[in-house]
Design a protein around this motif. Structure first.
Motif, PDB file in Angstrom:
ATOM      1  N   GLY A 855       0.823  -1.204   0.000  1.00  0.00           N
ATOM      2  CA  GLY A 855       0.000   0.000   0.000  1.00  0.00           C
ATOM      3  C   GLY A 855       0.857   1.254   0.000  1.00  0.00           C
ATOM      4  N   ALA A 856       1.901   1.242   0.793  1.00  0.00           N
ATOM      5  CA  ALA A 856       2.774   2.419   0.889  1.00  0.00           C
ATOM      6  C   ALA A 856       3.525   2.633  -0.427  1.00  0.00           C
ATOM      7  CB  ALA A 856       3.766   2.242   2.030  1.00  0.00           C
ATOM      8  N   VAL A 857       3.980   1.543  -1.025  1.00  0.00           N
ATOM      9  CA  VAL A 857       4.715   1.663  -2.288  1.00  0.00           C
ATOM     10  C   VAL A 857       3.807   2.237  -3.366  1.00  0.00           C
ATOM     11  CG1 VAL A 857       5.762   0.328  -4.153  1.00  0.00           C
ATOM     12  CG2 VAL A 857       6.431  -0.112  -1.773  1.00  0.00           C
ATOM     13  N   LEU A 858       2.594   1.744  -3.425  1.00  0.00           N
ATOM     14  CA  LEU A 858       1.668   2.250  -4.434  1.00  0.00           C
ATOM     15  C   LEU A 858       1.362   3.726  -4.220  1.00  0.00           C
ATOM     16  CD1 LEU A 858      -1.131  -0.313  -5.088  1.00  0.00           C
ATOM     17  CD2 LEU A 858       0.513   0.641  -6.692  1.00  0.00           C
ATOM     18  N   ASP A 859       1.135   4.071  -2.968  1.00  0.00           N
ATOM     19  CA  ASP A 859       0.883   5.464  -2.631  1.00  0.00           C
ATOM     20  C   ASP A 859       2.057   6.326  -3.098  1.00  0.00           C
ATOM     21  OD1 ASP A 859       1.461   7.777  -0.839  1.00  0.00           O
ATOM     22  OD2 ASP A 859      -0.534   7.314  -0.059  1.00  0.00           O
ATOM     23  N   ALA A 860       3.270   5.856  -2.815  1.00  0.00           N
ATOM     24  CA  ALA A 860       4.454   6.623  -3.212  1.00  0.00           C
ATOM     25  C   ALA A 860       4.582   6.694  -4.733  1.00  0.00           C
ATOM     26  CB  ALA A 860       5.707   5.989  -2.607  1.00  0.00           C
ATOM     27  N   VAL A 861       4.234   5.601  -5.384  1.00  0.00           N
ATOM     28  CA  VAL A 861       4.304   5.583  -6.847  1.00  0.00           C
ATOM     29  C   VAL A 861       3.395   6.665  -7.430  1.00  0.00           C
ATOM     30  CG1 VAL A 861       3.487   4.255  -8.839  1.00  0.00           C
ATOM     31  CG2 VAL A 861       5.081   3.218  -7.216  1.00  0.00           C
ATOM     32  N   LEU A 862       2.194   6.770  -6.902  1.00  0.00           N
ATOM     33  CA  LEU A 862       1.265   7.770  -7.431  1.00  0.00           C
ATOM     34  C   LEU A 862       1.818   9.179  -7.206  1.00  0.00           C
ATOM     35  CD1 LEU A 862      -2.239   6.342  -6.474  1.00  0.00           C
ATOM     36  CD2 LEU A 862      -0.965   6.067  -8.600  1.00  0.00           C
ATOM     37  N   ARG A 863       2.424   9.390  -6.057  1.00  0.00           N
ATOM     38  CA  ARG A 863       3.019  10.707  -5.796  1.00  0.00           C
ATOM     39  C   ARG A 863       4.165  10.985  -6.765  1.00  0.00           C
ATOM     40  NH1 ARG A 863       1.933  12.166   0.246  1.00  0.00           N
ATOM     41  NH2 ARG A 863       0.666  10.386   0.871  1.00  0.00           N
ATOM     42  N   LEU A 864       5.037   9.982  -6.925  1.00  0.00           N
ATOM     43  CA  LEU A 864       6.214  10.195  -7.773  1.00  0.00           C
ATOM     44  C   LEU A 864       5.837  10.444  -9.230  1.00  0.00           C
ATOM     45  CD1 LEU A 864       8.589   7.393  -6.437  1.00  0.00           C
ATOM     46  CD2 LEU A 864       8.877   9.854  -6.143  1.00  0.00           C
ATOM     47  N   LEU A 865       4.814   9.778  -9.661  1.00  0.00           N
ATOM     48  CA  LEU A 865       4.428   9.885 -11.066  1.00  0.00           C
ATOM     49  C   LEU A 865       3.544  11.104 -11.319  1.00  0.00           C
ATOM     50  CD1 LEU A 865       4.476   8.569 -13.871  1.00  0.00           C
ATOM     51  CD2 LEU A 865       2.506   7.198 -13.192  1.00  0.00           C
ATOM     52  N   HIS A 866       2.971  11.631 -10.250  1.00  0.00           N
ATOM     53  CA  HIS A 866       1.982  12.693 -10.436  1.00  0.00           C
ATOM     54  C   HIS A 866       2.457  13.889 -11.273  1.00  0.00           C
ATOM     55  CE1 HIS A 866      -1.522  15.150  -9.711  1.00  0.00           C
ATOM     56  NE2 HIS A 866      -0.707  16.139  -9.384  1.00  0.00           N
ATOM     57  N   PRO A 867       3.649  14.416 -11.057  1.00  0.00           N
ATOM     58  CA  PRO A 867       4.031  15.590 -11.858  1.00  0.00           C
ATOM     59  C   PRO A 867       4.020  15.315 -13.360  1.00  0.00           C
ATOM     60  CG  PRO A 867       5.502  15.368  -9.979  1.00  0.00           C
ATOM     61  CD  PRO A 867       4.658  14.129 -10.010  1.00  0.00           C
ATOM     62  N   VAL A 868       4.317  14.092 -13.741  1.00  0.00           N
ATOM     63  CA  VAL A 868       4.348  13.786 -15.168  1.00  0.00           C
ATOM     64  C   VAL A 868       2.968  13.332 -15.657  1.00  0.00           C
ATOM     65  CG1 VAL A 868       5.454  12.414 -16.968  1.00  0.00           C
ATOM     66  CG2 VAL A 868       6.784  13.148 -14.978  1.00  0.00           C
ATOM     67  N   CYS A 869       2.323  12.474 -14.892  1.00  0.00           N
ATOM     68  CA  CYS A 869       1.013  11.936 -15.291  1.00  0.00           C
ATOM     69  C   CYS A 869      -0.034  12.278 -14.240  1.00  0.00           C
ATOM     70  CB  CYS A 869       1.098  10.415 -15.459  1.00  0.00           C
ATOM     71  SG  CYS A 869       2.210   9.903 -16.765  1.00  0.00           S
ATOM     72  N   PRO A 870      -0.533  13.501 -14.245  1.00  0.00           N
ATOM     73  CA  PRO A 870      -1.410  13.923 -13.147  1.00  0.00           C
ATOM     74  C   PRO A 870      -2.784  13.257 -13.170  1.00  0.00           C
ATOM     75  CG  PRO A 870      -1.241  15.656 -14.799  1.00  0.00           C
ATOM     76  CD  PRO A 870      -0.266  14.582 -15.192  1.00  0.00           C
ATOM     77  N   PHE A 871      -3.282  12.913 -14.358  1.00  0.00           N
ATOM     78  CA  PHE A 871      -4.667  12.437 -14.422  1.00  0.00           C
ATOM     79  C   PHE A 871      -4.814  11.009 -13.897  1.00  0.00           C
ATOM     80  CE2 PHE A 871      -4.810  15.794 -17.723  1.00  0.00           C
ATOM     81  CZ  PHE A 871      -5.873  16.536 -17.213  1.00  0.00           C
ATOM     82  N   VAL A 872      -3.993  10.116 -14.384  1.00  0.00           N
ATOM     83  CA  VAL A 872      -4.168   8.723 -13.958  1.00  0.00           C
ATOM     84  C   VAL A 872      -3.844   8.591 -12.472  1.00  0.00           C
ATOM     85  CG1 VAL A 872      -1.837   7.884 -14.556  1.00  0.00           C
ATOM     86  CG2 VAL A 872      -3.776   6.322 -14.604  1.00  0.00           C
ATOM     87  N   THR A 873      -2.875   9.357 -11.997  1.00  0.00           N
ATOM     88  CA  THR A 873      -2.522   9.260 -10.586  1.00  0.00           C
ATOM     89  C   THR A 873      -3.623   9.845  -9.708  1.00  0.00           C
ATOM     90  OG1 THR A 873      -1.243  11.309 -10.862  1.00  0.00           O
ATOM     91  CG2 THR A 873      -0.028   9.242 -10.932  1.00  0.00           C
ATOM     92  N   GLU A 874      -4.209  10.955 -10.144  1.00  0.00           N
ATOM     93  CA  GLU A 874      -5.275  11.554  -9.345  1.00  0.00           C
ATOM     94  C   GLU A 874      -6.508  10.651  -9.345  1.00  0.00           C
ATOM     95  OE1 GLU A 874      -5.805  13.615  -6.713  1.00  0.00           O
ATOM     96  OE2 GLU A 874      -4.952  15.300  -7.831  1.00  0.00           O
ATOM     97  N   THR A 875      -6.738   9.991 -10.459  1.00  0.00           N
ATOM     98  CA  THR A 875      -7.895   9.097 -10.550  1.00  0.00           C
ATOM     99  C   THR A 875      -7.740   7.912  -9.594  1.00  0.00           C
ATOM    100  OG1 THR A 875      -8.104   9.707 -12.870  1.00  0.00           O
ATOM    101  CG2 THR A 875      -9.300   7.743 -12.156  1.00  0.00           C
ATOM    102  N   LEU A 876      -6.536   7.376  -9.535  1.00  0.00           N
ATOM    103  CA  LEU A 876      -6.321   6.192  -8.701  1.00  0.00           C
ATOM    104  C   LEU A 876      -6.167   6.546  -7.216  1.00  0.00           C
ATOM    105  CD1 LEU A 876      -3.773   4.367 -11.025  1.00  0.00           C
ATOM    106  CD2 LEU A 876      -6.141   3.665 -10.547  1.00  0.00           C
ATOM    107  N   TRP A 877      -5.808   7.793  -6.967  1.00  0.00           N
ATOM    108  CA  TRP A 877      -5.438   8.217  -5.614  1.00  0.00           C
ATOM    109  C   TRP A 877      -6.476   7.843  -4.547  1.00  0.00           C
ATOM    110  CZ3 TRP A 877      -1.230   9.529  -3.152  1.00  0.00           C
ATOM    111  CH2 TRP A 877      -1.296  10.271  -1.967  1.00  0.00           C
ATOM    112  N   PRO A 878      -7.749   8.193  -4.717  1.00  0.00           N
ATOM    113  CA  PRO A 878      -8.706   7.868  -3.645  1.00  0.00           C
ATOM    114  C   PRO A 878      -8.863   6.360  -3.458  1.00  0.00           C
ATOM    115  CG  PRO A 878      -9.818   8.863  -5.539  1.00  0.00           C
ATOM    116  CD  PRO A 878      -8.355   8.985  -5.794  1.00  0.00           C
ATOM    117  N   ASN A 879      -8.744   5.600  -4.535  1.00  0.00           N
ATOM    118  CA  ASN A 879      -8.879   4.155  -4.403  1.00  0.00           C
ATOM    119  C   ASN A 879      -7.748   3.574  -3.565  1.00  0.00           C
ATOM    120  OD1 ASN A 879     -10.031   5.166  -7.036  1.00  0.00           O
ATOM    121  ND2 ASN A 879     -10.990   3.163  -6.895  1.00  0.00           N
TER     122      ASN A 879
END
Length: 1067
Positions: A855-879
RNA sequence: GGGCGAUUAGCUCAGUUGGCUAGAGCACUGCCUUCACACGGCAGGGGUCGUUGGUUCAAGUCCAAUAUCGCCCA
């Protein structure tokens, strides 16, 4: 496909594949609702980060070049926002004076409307409509790409706040004597009838001619019988304005001609022969084209050639302007000795005049010869017609003054520009000196050398669309001039403006005067913006309106010209932040203090001179040396598939909306970031999407009139050639129009597959985890996992995460965008998805600690990728947020409603674990070797095989805690003795590992072939390493650690070789 | 004419101060529709790093020539 229903917490059911269009719409709304990209001035002590957008021109929709430029900015902005900086990205658009006026004029002409007939106010209204339309398109494009600009602060370069800044800047420069008016040769565009700055002139190679014209020598032949001199020219039509013939003083003919004059044919003007070093001597054997073609005599036309102008200045020659503003021959602009013969040419266009004058010389036996001659000719970047050097009154900024040019040079980082050019003086006078740094560094030299050769900047444009010059002019006869004016002019020569103290200066204006003829004086009154007039400490300060009324009543009229677009652009980092009086625009209060200098300017290299330089000069001039930005990042250009620059005329621009349509915004952004390297321009082969069938195909190309390869305006559907469509080229060039039967086709490009696939990978990796995690359970909610006690796979992925965060932090600071993309790709796809998720599949359902780590790794992945891919990361974030629980010690991932506003992950050094990373790599290498055998033996993927290992390998397998088994499909691990006959053998780290239960009947032949091939490889490797080690030069000179490394490699390869040979002979 | 950059796999590109068997994506071949993903997984084939010369124990990387292409400036 599952409908992506949105729950109140933003969670959506995850479809099997990522559907960008649905996600982008929802996410955009959530950002808007949270006002996620709005910035306020920083609280004291808070670090700041700011960027001003290079304001796109409102002439047209954005293309991929803009997409690239702004994606990079958004990556930086989102990253720094997550880092906790007070982050401002200032958006806006540019009025782009000449460019916009030209497109609007063209559109009106299509409807049969001429600008001059329409009148200034109505034309500006029309242009305003165009601006509104395209500004809306541009802003919508920027939002569709997910850019996190502070939309509340969106500016346009002609907004009131910008206008105030322009007026005030002009006023102060005028008052300080840095803006002046003068009659100079300008780059005149006869088509648009406006002056252009040097940067707006494009040189083009032209296949022209060199004409050799004879000018008779006045007063009879020379002693040697010579009756004429022959001048060589590429522009015979200008001869009507010749005021001398020049030759080099070293020319052998100079002595005989000294003091003689020639009679200018047609005009019958007597003109002197002057001697000037500038003249190239004739030399048919020279390697220089100029000398080959020279006759040794140069016709001198000061009013129509910049070099001739200089010669004219040196020899005090008359200046005779023989052309009107439309480029036709005219006697209305300073030509008053028109002979009867010459009269015939008046009124001709310059092209017709050239033909006619050459014909005249031919008829009169004065045309010596004509030779073909290729030379470069300046063309208007806007209308593409040849530039006419033309004499006229224009406004200039004295950028050659040390306060501007010197300041721009002193700003440069001393490492990038160690030595100041002569006369510039040393750094250290003011704050910003030495702080301007270019990335890549080589552009520092481009910037420096441009400033070394700079000329004063012509800022007046004979246009209607733009900031009108705030100066009121009148011409008075010297006898009518006021005493104050006469007094001021006492101090000055002709054509030099002098400040005047007068009733106007006492009321808050600036007043200059200059002599324009022997008896006439031009007075100019510059009036600042109302805010300045009211604040003026002048004795009788009133309001701008009162002052203007008074000035006009006194017979002054406002200069109708407008300012060069770049004048307002140069103020962009200041004007958008409320300079000079933010209290008049309260929403801007504090911005300048917090956000200027901005952090970085991101732009393409073509704009270094036009814009970067001028922002530096102005910001420093008006803000006590303060820079507008400290870093300048110059990025690559996107070319079409044939290596041609994207341009409107080639119709090869790609609308980012087309790519968003085919691949999604994140794919667009990721792919652009991935291709941004320091050096290389990027070729972008483009395909067409058939609007009838959805087929993607390579378009048909044609060669246009100028020899460029362009997309054919009409294309046929590949599966049904009767179905037609219009290409983007067809639309851009108006060579074809879209209809119902023949719709416009979108572009796409396989270059973006990479990004689309990546976004989908992230999507599905997350889907996997969502199916395995339940963070609401009691057992995980408050669990704190300590890496030291975590499983091997968990320790490894946390160590890799720590490494990745560190790497990206470093790359961001150096603008190594492609490496950011690669680092993310390697970590997320290769490590998290291919290895970690595969490795944990067996244990994740029961290992609660592992669930916390995943869970922590995935959370961090979304943060790390967010500046480049904001939409997919924001979409997955609440899940992800909903299913993860617990935390990992040393990994700070504070919760946040939006990933856009979440904190950048901080991974403590305690998570770093080089030993685990090394062991994992060994385990992975063993698994890969096993998979290779499986593939060669065609073992079914699901079949679980048995491996038989010696103690050394057994230790690794124990350490790896199941990773090898998971990654290689191993069901049972046995000791080496237990191997059945016929087991396959691989050699790993010099040890034999046997594999059994692979297939029902082993293929001994394939096994022998495989081992033989491996033996061959290893032999080559060993002998290569032996060769290196037997080289005394290497052993003695190379660094010891490299020699040791080579010895170890040699030993390992030898061990592998022996073990493989043993296995082979056992068969 | 001056300056900058490029030339590496069929295509588009990486390759940080010289130092593991030159990498990636796409394309290609084989196997796999395995309960995250065929926009996928695994394995594999493919490169005398534009040419010539030099420096070095060692050159895709440094130097010098040269060819071709692109951009900027004059």
């Amino acid at each position: 496909m599952t409908e992506p229903a949105t729950a109140t917490d933003g969670r959506a059911e995850l479809a099997k594949a990522y559907v960008p269009a649905e996600a982008e719409a929802i996410v955009t709304q959530r950002w808007q609702a949270a006002n996620a990209s709005h910035a306020e001035p920083a609280a004291p002590g808070t670090p700041t980060y700011s960027i001003v957008i290079p304001p796109p021109n409102v002439t047209a929709a954005l293309h991929l070049g803009h997409a690239l430029n702004n994606t990079l900015q958004d990556v930086l902005v989102r990253y720094h926002r997550m880092r906790g900086h007070a982050t401002l990205w200032m958006p806006g658009t540019d009025h782009a004076g000449i460019a916009t006026q030209t497109v609007v004029e063209k559109r009106l002409l299509n409807d049969g409307i001429k600008r001059l007939e329409l009148g200034r106010d109505a034309f500006i209204d029309k242009t305003q409509e165009w601006k509104d339309e395209y500004e809306a398109i541009i802003l919508s494009q920027l939002k569709q790409m997910g850019f996190s600009c502070d939309w509340d602060r969106t500016r346009f370069t002609m907004d009131e706040i910008c206008t105030v800044a322009v007026r005030e800047a002009f006023y102060r420069l005028f008052d300080d004597g840095l803006i002046y008016r003068g009659k100079r040769l300008v780059n005149w565009d006869p088509a648009t009838r406006t002056a252009l700055s040097d940067d707006e002139v494009e040189m083009e190679e032209i296949d022209g001619h060199m004409w050799y014209l004879r000018y008779p020598i006045e007063g009879g032949p020379l002693d040697d019988g010579t009756t004429h001199v022959t001048v060589a020219t590429t522009r015979p039509e200008t001869m009507l304005g010749d005021t001398a013939v020049a030759l080099n003083p070293d020319d052998p003919r100079a002595e005989a001609l000294r003091g003689r004059r020639v009679v200018l044919p047609i005009v019958n003007r007597s003109i002197p022969i002057v001697e000037d070093d500038y003249v190239v001597m004739a030399d048919p054997d020279s390697t220089e084209a100029k000398a080959q073609y020279a006759s040794g005599f140069l016709k001198v036309t000061p009013a129509h050639d910049p070099n001739d102008w200089d010669i004219g200045q040196r020899h005090e020659l008359a200046v005779i302007n023989i052309m009107g503003p439309d480029g036709s021959i005219s006697d209305q602009y300073g030509w008053d000795d028109v002979s009867d013969q010459a009269r015939a040419f008046v009124g001709m266009s310059r092209e017709d005049a050239r033909t006619a004058i050459v014909a005249w010389f031919d008829d009169n036996d004065l045309l010596e010869q004509v030779r073909n001659y290729t030379h470069s000719v300046g063309h208007s970047y806007r209308s593409h017609v040849p530039i006419e050097p033309w004499l006229s009154d224009q406004w200039y900024v004295a950028v050659t003054d040390d306060k501007l040019r010197g300041s721009a040079l002193r700003a440069q980082n001393a490492e990038q520009l160690p030595d100041m050019p002569d006369g510039v003086g040393d750094r250290g006078r003011s704050d910003g000196d030495g702080s301007l740094t270019f990335y890549p560094a080589r552009y520092a030299r481009t910037y420096a050398s441009w400033h070394e050769n700079i000329r004063d900047w012509c800022i007046s444009r004979q246009l209607w669309w733009g900031h009108q010059i705030p100066v009121w002019l009148r011409i008075v006869d010297e006898s009518d001039a006021s005493a104050e004016v006469i007094d001021a002019l006492e101090r000055a020569g002709i054509d030099q403006a002098e400040p005047v103290q007068s009733e106007w200066t006492r009321r808050g204006a600036a007043h200059h005067a200059r002599r324009v003829t022997a008896t006439e004086i031009e007075e100019s009154i510059c009036i600042g913006p109302d805010a300045a007039v009211r604040r003026s400490d002048a004795r009788d300060a009133t309001t701008e309106a009162d002052l203007v009324a008074a000035v006009e009543a006194a017979g002054y009229t406002r200069d109708p010209d407008v300012l060069d677009t770049w004048f307002s652009s140069a103020l962009w980092p200041m004007s958008t932040m409320g300079w000079p009086w933010s209290e008049d625009f309260p929403e801007t209060e504090g911005l300048l203090e917090s956000f200027n200098p901005t952090s970085v300017l991101t732009t393409a290299r073509e704009i270094i001179t036009l814009w970067v330089s001028r922002m530096v000069m102005f910001n420093r001039y008006f803000l006590d040396g303060q820079l507008p930005f400290t870093d300048v990042f110059i990025h690559a250009m996107i070319q079409d598939g044939h290596g041609q620059k994207m341009s409107k005329s080639l119709g090869n621009g790609v609308d980012p909306r087309d790519i968003i349509h085919s691949h999604g915004a994140d794919a667009l952004r990721y792919s652009l970031v991935q291709m941004t390297t320091d050096t290389q321009d990027v070729r972008m082969p483009v395909n067409i999407v058939c609007p009838h069938t959805g087929d993607v195909f390579e378009p048909e190309f044609i060669t246009n009139a100028s020899g460029y390869t362009v997309t054919a305006p009409v294309q046929s559907s590949p599966s049904d050639p009767s179905k037609k469509m219009v290409s983007a080229y067809g639309i851009a060039t108006a060579e074809a129009a879209a209809t119902d039967d023949m719709p416009a086709a979108r572009n796409t490009s396989a270059k973006f597959d990479l990004g689309r696939n990546f976004a989908n990978k992230v999507w599905n990796a997350t889907r996997f985890a969502l199916g395995r995690l339940d963070g609401t359970s009691e057992s995980t909610a408050n669990r704190v996992v300590n890496a030291a006690q975590a499983s091997f796979a968990d320790r490894w992925i946390l160590a890799r995460l720590q490494q990745t965060v560190t790497e990206i932090d470093s790359l961001m600071g150096r603008y190594q965008f492609n490496q950011i993309a690669e680092t993310l790709y390697d970590f997320i796809w290769r490590d998290v998805s291919d290895r970690y998720l595969e490795a944990v599949k067996a244990t994740i359902d029961t290992d609660v600690d592992q669930q916390v780590v995943l869970g922590a790794v995935l959370d961090a992945v979304l943060r790390l990728l967010h500046p480049v891919c904001p939409f997919v990361t924001e979409t997955l974030w609440p899940n992800v947020a909903a299913v993860r629980g617990g935390s990992v010690a040393g990994l700070a991932l504070p919760p946040s409603e939006l990933v856009a506003l979440a904190a950048w992950p901080v991974a403590d050094d305690s998570l770093a674990d080089p030993a685990v990373i090394a062991d994992f790599d060994r385990a992975d290498a063993l698994a890969a070797a096993i998979r290779t055998v499986r593939s060669e033996q065609q073992v079914k993927p699901r079949r679980e095989i048995t491996m038989h290992v010696p103690p050394a390998v057994s230790a690794l397998i124990d350490t790896a805690g199941g990773v090898v088994e998971s990654l290689a499909g191993i069901g049972t691990v046995d000791d080496a003795e237990g191997a059945p006959p016929g087991a396959n053998i691989i050699v790993f780290e010099g040890e034999q590992v046997l594999l059994s239960d692979m297939v029902d009947a082993a293929d001994a032949g394939a096994e022998i072939a495989r081992l033989d091939k491996r033996i061959d490889e290893l032999r080559k490797q060993v002998s290569g390493l032996d060769a290196r080690l037997s080289n005394a030069g290497y052993v003695d000179n190379a660094p010891p650690h490299l020699v040791d490394e080579t010895r170890q490699q040699r030993a390992a390869a030898q061990a592998d070789l022996e073990a493989t040979q043993a296995a082979r002979s056992a068969l």
